[in-house]
Scaffold this active site. Structure first.
Site, mmCIF file in Angstrom:
data_model
loop_
_atom_site.group_PDB
_atom_site.id
_atom_site.type_symbol
_atom_site.label_atom_id
_atom_site.label_comp_id
_atom_site.label_asym_id
_atom_site.label_seq_id
_atom_site.Cartn_x
_atom_site.Cartn_y
_atom_site.Cartn_z
ATOM 1 N N SER A 165 20.359 -27.945 16.089
ATOM 2 C CA SER A 165 20.356 -27.415 14.738
ATOM 3 C C SER A 165 21.427 -28.095 13.879
ATOM 4 O O SER A 165 21.333 -29.301 13.611
ATOM 5 C CB SER A 165 20.526 -25.891 14.783
ATOM 6 O OG SER A 165 20.179 -25.299 13.562
ATOM 7 N N ASP A 207 9.020 -25.500 15.496
ATOM 8 C CA ASP A 207 10.185 -25.141 14.671
ATOM 9 C C ASP A 207 9.952 -25.598 13.244
ATOM 10 O O ASP A 207 9.491 -26.718 13.006
ATOM 11 C CB ASP A 207 11.441 -25.806 15.239
ATOM 12 C CG ASP A 207 12.683 -25.501 14.404
ATOM 13 O OD1 ASP A 207 12.789 -24.366 13.906
ATOM 14 O OD2 ASP A 207 13.526 -26.397 14.253
ATOM 15 N N HIS A 252 12.583 -23.549 17.766
ATOM 16 C CA HIS A 252 13.883 -24.149 17.463
ATOM 17 C C HIS A 252 14.752 -24.330 18.700
ATOM 18 O O HIS A 252 15.357 -25.384 18.898
ATOM 19 C CB HIS A 252 14.604 -23.250 16.447
ATOM 20 C CG HIS A 252 15.836 -23.836 15.861
ATOM 21 N ND1 HIS A 252 15.825 -24.959 15.067
ATOM 22 C CD2 HIS A 252 17.146 -23.436 15.926
ATOM 23 C CE1 HIS A 252 17.065 -25.235 14.667
ATOM 24 N NE2 HIS A 252 17.877 -24.329 15.185
#
Length: 472
Positions: free
Chosen positions: A193, A389, A446
């Site tokens: 991320s 994601d 994710h």
């Protein structure tokens, strides 16, 4: 396998020989009924205070764990949780895991993704052992940074990715001094991320410090960095804000916007978002970059993300419960905090660290050039993405990797994606050239290791072994 006391003795002996003027100090203290080992690192001024073998999370017989705090500055207490490898800990490499945010705890990765225990796909309030834990093959270090994140507490001086890097380097210096058996092990940095910012910058900083140490201009311990892995990373806002539009329309699961909406968003991107990002890049000021971040969010990211889908897994509706948040209430139990030596009530993603980064416009700054430099340095690099994601989607990640500059760029960009298999079962597509590999993971949101734990462990193992990805 090294016990804690033999490690401490070796530490003291090593520094007594190498640096007679600098004396590390060891002591023991009881605080709130918890027994801590305290280690003061003379070279950096860092202090470690930790609990040995709490019995929480990792319950595999004979596998040691340590949890507690690194003091990386005055009233700056950075939480760590370290697990020895389940197999061959005396020779296994060392890996650092960092979650993103900015300002999100690495306990997310520990409990929801790749740590020794998990609540995924189980019922109940007590975790079970994770057979696909990354400490199956590596000694794993999880750190809550910047200060204020997770269990970390005290003064937070990190206001950007660049200013956060020295604190993590200092933490590793103290870690090696406390646990010298890991000094010369191969070291890998893995993140996700906002790790698209952290990963390139931290790796580059470690390498620059290593160079200074080798040249004799800095006193310190070399970090033997051999691998960098980043899944669903936020690297470059110009490419990835545009990808929000493209991916929302053409992802493999379901269109989130119509063609006419895509055209409207594209016009807003070209008219408002891109010019603001260009101003941020050219001026470099906090004001310009914060304005760019706000503009692009308000024009692109915010409106699209208001749809009825989970931004971390677009196959699900908003606020999807997977991976479960059970671990948060577990870590907030006073009995668990006492066992592991935590001195702060757990906060998964508190606002304060995030707002510090937001005020400098850090999100709107690109780390693509830094990533290219790291790839050029010759370490093994894995960039991967779960294909479900949305927030750091595979379309944006693939746009980024196409712009990485290194000796094999042409070969990498001309290569087609090939099936990536685990024991003969396809789990995604990949390509590789030189030291760079890309992996697109099927049916993963994710937090890729939560959705595809077996595939994630294979990719992690290959990368940390300094090998390009390959199917099995």
């Amino acid at each position: 396998m090294f016990g804690i006391y033999s490690l401490l003795a070796l530490t003291l002996a090593t520094f007594a020989i190498a640096s007679p003027a600098l004396v590390d100090r060891r002591s023991f203290e009881v605080k709130n009924g918890v027994n801590y080992t305290v280690f003061e690192h003379a070279a950096t001024g860092a202090k470690l205070s930790f609990v040995t073998n709490s019995g929480v999370c990792e319950t595999t017989p004979g596998v040691n764990q340590f949890s507690g705090y690194f003091s990386v500055g005055t009233n700056m207490n950075m939480w760590f949780w370290f697990f020895e490898a389940r197999n061959s800990p005396s020779t296994a490499p060392l890996a650092l895991w960092l979650n993103g945010g900015p300002g999100c705890s690495s306990m997310i990765g520990l409990f929801q993704e790749n740590g020794p225990c998990t609540f995924n796909n189980i019922q109940g309030s007590t975790p079970v052992l994770n057979p696909n834990s990354w400490n199956s093959v590596a000694n794993m270090l999880y750190v809550d940074q910047p200060i204020g994140t997770g269990f970390s507490f005290g003064t937070d001086n990190a206001t950007s990715t660049v200013t956060a890097a020295p604190f993590v380097w200092k933490l590793l210096q103290a870690f090696y001094a406390q646990f010298p058996t890991y000094e010369n092990r191969n070291f890998g940095l893995f993140t996700e991320s906002y790790g698209g910012h952290y990963g390139p910058e931290f790796a580059s900083y470690f390498e620059s410090q290593n160079t200074a140490i080798a040249q004799g201009t800095l006193s310190g311990i070399t970090i033997p960095l051999v691998a960098l892995g980043i899944n669903n990373g936020w690297f470059d806002p110009k490419l990835q804000y545009k990808a929000y539009i493209d991916y929302s329309l053409t992802n493999p699961y379901r269109s989130l916007i119509t063609s006419s909406q895509a055209t409207s968003f594209t016009n807003k991107y070209n008219q408002d978002c891109l010019p603001a990002l260009n101003t941020c890049a050219s001026s470099g000021t906090n004001t310009a970059c914060e304005n760019a971040d706000n503009t692009c969010f308000n024009e692109i990211e915010g409106p699209i993300s208001q749809g009825n889908f989970d931004v971390y897994d677009l196959r699900a509706k908003a606020n999807d419960p997977f991976p479960p948040e059970t671990y948060v209430s577990y870590l907030q139990q006073s009995s668990i905090q006492t066992k592991i030596g935590a001195q702060q009530v757990y906060q998964e993603c508190p606002d304060a660290p995030f707002f510090k980064f937001q005020a400098t416009g850090d999100d709107a700054r690109s780390f693509l050039s830094t990533l290219s430099t790291v790839v050029q340095s010759g370490i093994q690099v894995l960039i991967w993405a779960g294909d479900a994601d949305w927030i750091c989607n595979t379309a944006g990640v693939q746009a980024v990797i196409a712009q990485i500059q290194f000796a094999q760029s042409s070969q990498f960009n001309s290569a087609s994606l090939a099936p990536y298999t685990v024991n003969g079962v396809q789990v995604g597509t990949f390509k590789t050239a030189g030291k760079l590999s890309f992996l697109n993971v099927f049916n993963a949101g994710h937090e890729v290791p939560a959705y595809q734990p077996v595939a994630a462990l294979q990719a992690f193992t290959q990368t940390l072994s300094q090998k390009p990805l390959s199917s099995t």
